[in-house]
Scaffold this motif. Structure first.
Motif, PDB file in Angstrom:
ATOM      1  N   LEU A 192       1.115  51.462  99.216  1.00 58.84           N
ATOM      2  CA  LEU A 192       1.524  52.425 100.242  1.00 58.84           C
ATOM      3  C   LEU A 192       1.561  51.767 101.631  1.00 58.84           C
ATOM      4  O   LEU A 192       2.545  51.908 102.375  1.00 58.84           O
ATOM      5  CB  LEU A 192       0.554  53.612 100.242  1.00 58.84           C
ATOM      6  CG  LEU A 192       0.844  54.716 101.250  1.00 58.84           C
ATOM      7  CD1 LEU A 192       2.045  55.539 100.809  1.00 58.84           C
ATOM      8  CD2 LEU A 192      -0.366  55.637 101.398  1.00 58.84           C
ATOM      9  N   PHE A 193       0.508  51.039 101.954  1.00 58.18           N
ATOM     10  CA  PHE A 193       0.450  50.468 103.297  1.00 58.18           C
ATOM     11  C   PHE A 193       1.320  49.212 103.443  1.00 58.18           C
ATOM     12  O   PHE A 193       1.786  48.915 104.550  1.00 58.18           O
ATOM     13  CB  PHE A 193      -1.003  50.218 103.700  1.00 58.18           C
ATOM     14  CG  PHE A 193      -1.687  51.491 104.103  1.00 58.18           C
ATOM     15  CD1 PHE A 193      -1.488  52.022 105.375  1.00 58.18           C
ATOM     16  CD2 PHE A 193      -2.468  52.203 103.206  1.00 58.18           C
ATOM     17  CE1 PHE A 193      -2.072  53.223 105.742  1.00 58.18           C
ATOM     18  CE2 PHE A 193      -3.056  53.406 103.564  1.00 58.18           C
ATOM     19  CZ  PHE A 193      -2.865  53.924 104.832  1.00 58.18           C
ATOM     20  N   ALA A 194       1.541  48.535 102.352  1.00 60.24           N
ATOM     21  CA  ALA A 194       2.503  47.419 102.413  1.00 60.24           C
ATOM     22  C   ALA A 194       3.894  47.980 102.688  1.00 60.24           C
ATOM     23  O   ALA A 194       4.657  47.428 103.497  1.00 60.24           O
ATOM     24  CB  ALA A 194       2.486  46.635 101.104  1.00 60.24           C
ATOM     25  N   VAL A 253       9.207  58.767 100.737  1.00 62.57           N
ATOM     26  CA  VAL A 253      10.416  58.816  99.898  1.00 62.57           C
ATOM     27  C   VAL A 253      10.494  57.548  99.052  1.00 62.57           C
ATOM     28  O   VAL A 253      10.787  57.586  97.847  1.00 62.57           O
ATOM     29  CB  VAL A 253      11.687  58.968 100.768  1.00 62.57           C
ATOM     30  CG1 VAL A 253      12.933  58.708  99.953  1.00 62.57           C
ATOM     31  CG2 VAL A 253      11.746  60.364 101.370  1.00 62.57           C
ATOM     32  N   SER A 254      10.196  56.435  99.689  1.00 59.84           N
ATOM     33  CA  SER A 254      10.215  55.166  98.973  1.00 59.84           C
ATOM     34  C   SER A 254       9.171  55.151  97.851  1.00 59.84           C
ATOM     35  O   SER A 254       9.448  54.709  96.736  1.00 59.84           O
ATOM     36  CB  SER A 254       9.951  54.036  99.980  1.00 59.84           C
ATOM     37  OG  SER A 254       9.912  52.801  99.335  1.00 59.84           O
ATOM     38  N   VAL A 255       8.003  55.661  98.161  1.00 60.25           N
ATOM     39  CA  VAL A 255       6.938  55.717  97.159  1.00 60.25           C
ATOM     40  C   VAL A 255       7.334  56.667  96.019  1.00 60.25           C
ATOM     41  O   VAL A 255       7.127  56.358  94.840  1.00 60.25           O
ATOM     42  CB  VAL A 255       5.614  56.170  97.817  1.00 60.25           C
ATOM     43  CG1 VAL A 255       4.591  56.588  96.774  1.00 60.25           C
ATOM     44  CG2 VAL A 255       5.057  55.044  98.678  1.00 60.25           C
ATOM     45  N   ALA A 256       7.914  57.789  96.381  1.00 59.81           N
ATOM     46  CA  ALA A 256       8.328  58.751  95.355  1.00 59.81           C
ATOM     47  C   ALA A 256       9.336  58.127  94.400  1.00 59.81           C
ATOM     48  O   ALA A 256       9.295  58.356  93.187  1.00 59.81           O
ATOM     49  CB  ALA A 256       8.926  59.992  96.015  1.00 59.81           C
ATOM     50  N   LYS A 257      10.206  57.328  94.955  1.00 60.00           N
ATOM     51  CA  LYS A 257      11.230  56.686  94.112  1.00 60.00           C
ATOM     52  C   LYS A 257      10.621  55.666  93.157  1.00 60.00           C
ATOM     53  O   LYS A 257      11.099  55.495  92.046  1.00 60.00           O
ATOM     54  CB  LYS A 257      12.271  55.981  94.989  1.00 60.00           C
ATOM     55  CG  LYS A 257      13.261  56.915  95.637  1.00 60.00           C
ATOM     56  CD  LYS A 257      14.216  56.113  96.482  1.00 60.00           C
ATOM     57  CE  LYS A 257      15.206  57.002  97.195  1.00 60.00           C
ATOM     58  NZ  LYS A 257      16.009  56.248  98.162  1.00 60.00           N
ATOM     59  N   GLY A 258       9.589  54.997  93.622  1.00 62.53           N
ATOM     60  CA  GLY A 258       9.023  53.936  92.795  1.00 62.53           C
ATOM     61  C   GLY A 258       7.786  54.324  92.013  1.00 62.53           C
ATOM     62  O   GLY A 258       7.207  53.498  91.316  1.00 62.53           O
ATOM     63  N   LEU A 259       7.416  55.589  92.131  1.00 71.56           N
ATOM     64  CA  LEU A 259       6.133  56.011  91.563  1.00 71.56           C
ATOM     65  C   LEU A 259       6.059  55.852  90.047  1.00 71.56           C
ATOM     66  O   LEU A 259       5.040  55.403  89.506  1.00 71.56           O
ATOM     67  CB  LEU A 259       5.855  57.469  91.948  1.00 71.56           C
ATOM     68  CG  LEU A 259       4.449  57.994  91.700  1.00 71.56           C
ATOM     69  CD1 LEU A 259       3.409  57.123  92.368  1.00 71.56           C
ATOM     70  CD2 LEU A 259       4.334  59.428  92.197  1.00 71.56           C
TER      71      LEU A 259
END
Lengths: 303, 190
Positions: B82-84, B62-68
């Motif tokens: 992603l791993f950070a 979700v976090s990645v989707a928001k910042g993509l």
């Protein structure tokens, strides 16, 4: 039994999966096998669920609320905000809520056409590029075109600015002829009538004197500015009959223009500080409400 | 110095294009990224938070989707990002659970075996999960984290150093000790 030292090259080869299959000491061969198992091809269960990411991505793009985590908190905040807006609409017929800028444009534009809000009119020769509604309709329970305390505050701020008696929090100077200048406007006539109707302000003909208005307004402005740590008001007036009074209280702002040669660019003065008590979490609005960006209340994806 | 990338995770022009397409909102590309990166992500989190890996993985995505859309970089950068994010989320999760990351070593394979395993999981998946658990068994939290980031996440020691906030030299020392400990464990078992 001691182990032979492991070279950095072997470590790197093991970690990157490039260690040769043979030639390694048995214990390192087992490490390699373990690393290989941990990096086995993906299983079905590990690759399913992409739709949730898509949904989150769509939500992020559309400003909607993703499910779970912070989304729940955001949802609650929006619910509270929506409730506050609903309460404001219910209590003031939409006026206060719209003027705070917390409702969408559609609500805003409608509210500005609501007679009960529009207290300042330009019946003078002034031009106006904002929608105006004459203050002939009375506000609930009031008989002289004056609405809530917040609107009175706006009127008083403008009045004090024009007459050059602004309190320390009101920046501005100027003077005008009460009979021909901006003080002759319907709005200030209404204010004079309103003050005359207040306890302790009896006046002949139902019109309060300038001194009485000033005394009354000093009290009103004093109450407002001391009541809000964030409140401030700016008033500008000149002898040509142009007057601008910008009042800000807890992030609300509005513009009041009135005068015979004046122009009105904003929404009527009563818009200045309304609703700050109703919707306390409203973010600051830096421009007139008509130019404030709409605050959308997106629907929950619900998927 | 950048080392050769880990197995199967070499930066590729193809994957880089997929990241770019995903950044522009191509949902097929997002799906592709998910299928490519979710397995190592889940395995990394299972090594850190066996019982909450899937929940935290969802938070990470979700976090990645928001910042993509604002992300800039290629597939290697995406992997590191992603791993950070996963590492931060796992630390947050541990904080939320009211306990700090365990610094004590896991004593035995029995202790690891006691960690919950969904009965519905396929045998294949169980095997992978078991391998991940075995990989970090007996290691300190720090060693386990570095090893997972190197082996499962496929990051270079330089990238790991950046993520964990240590020098590359320190990361090399940590990973060396981790491998040595694993080797000693196998030696004892022989």
């Amino acid at each position: 039994m001691t182990m032979d030292p492991i070279s950095q090259e072997i470590i790197e080869a093991l970690l990157s999966g490039k260690a040769p299959a043979g030639g390694l000491p048995e214990e390192l061969a087992k490490v390699k096998a373990l690393v290989d198992r941990a990096n086995a091809p993906a299983s079905y269960s590990e690759t399913t669920g992409a739709h949730q990411v898509i949904q989150a991505f769509r939500a992020a793009q559309g400003g909607a609320i993703p499910t779970g985590g912070k989304g729940k908190v955001l949802s609650k905040l929006l619910t509270a905000k929506a409730a506050a807006v609903a309460a404001a609409i219910a209590l003031t017929g939409g006026a206060a809520a719209a003027l705070t800028g917390v409702v969408p444009v559609s609500f805003n534009s409608h509210a500005h056409q609501t007679p009960s809000v529009s207290l300042v009119t330009t019946n003078d020769s002034g031009s106006s590029n904002a929608p105006h509604t004459t203050a002939t309709t009375t506000f609930a329970g009031e008989s002289q075109g004056m609405a809530s305390g917040a609107n009175i505050f706006g009127e008083c701020t403008a009045y004090m600015a024009i007459t050059g008696h602004a309190p320390t929090s009101v920046v501005g100077s100027g003077s005008s002829n009460p009979s021909t200048g901006p003080l002759a406007s319907t709005n200030f006539q209404n204010l004079a009538k309103y003050v005359a109707g207040q306890k302790g302000y009896t006046a002949t003909g139902g019109i309060a004197s300038p001194t009485q208005i000033m005394t009354f307004c000093k009290g009103v402005i004093g109450t407002h500015t001391t009541g809000s740590a964030n409140g401030n008001a700016n008033g500008n007036a000149n002898a040509n009959g142009n007057a601008n009074a910008n009042a800000t209280s807890k992030g609300q702002s509005g513009q009041h223009n009135s005068g015979s040669g004046g122009s009105s660019n904003g929404v009527q003065g009563g818009a200045s500080v309304s609703g700050s008590a109703v919707v306390g979490t409203t973010p600051p609005v830096t421009g007139p409400p008509t130019s404030a960006p709409p605050v959308s209340i997106p629907s929950h994806p619900g998927k | 110095m950048t080392e050769p990338a880990a197995r199967g995770y070499e930066g590729s022009a193809e994957l880089g294009r997929t990241v770019e397409r995903a950044r522009q909102g191509d949902e097929d590309a997002i799906t592709e990224l998910y299928r490519h990166f979710n397995p190592p992500l889940l395995r990394f989190l299972k090594g850190r938070l066996p019982s909450a890996a899937e929940d935290v993985a969802a938070e990470v995505w979700v976090s990645v989707a928001k910042g993509l859309t604002t992300f800039q970089g290629d597939d290697r950068d995406f992997r590191a990002w992603l791993f950070a994010t996963a590492r931060r989320r796992s630390i947050d999760h541990l904080r939320r659970m009211g306990r700090r990351p365990r610094l004590k070593q896991m004593e035995s394979a029995e202790e690891l075996a006691s960690l919950s395993v969904e009965p519905s999981q396929a045998g294949e998946q169980l095997e992978v999960d078991e391998a991940v658990r075995e990989l970090v068994a007996g290691l300190s939290q720090e060693q386990a984290e570095v090893l997972l980031l190197r082996v499962v996440a496929g990051l270079s020691s330089e990238e790991v150093a950046h993520i964990v906030g240590k020098s590359e030299g320190t990361v090399r020392v940590i990973q060396h000790r981790a491998i040595k400990r694993l080797a000693e464990k196998f030696q004892k078992g022989m």
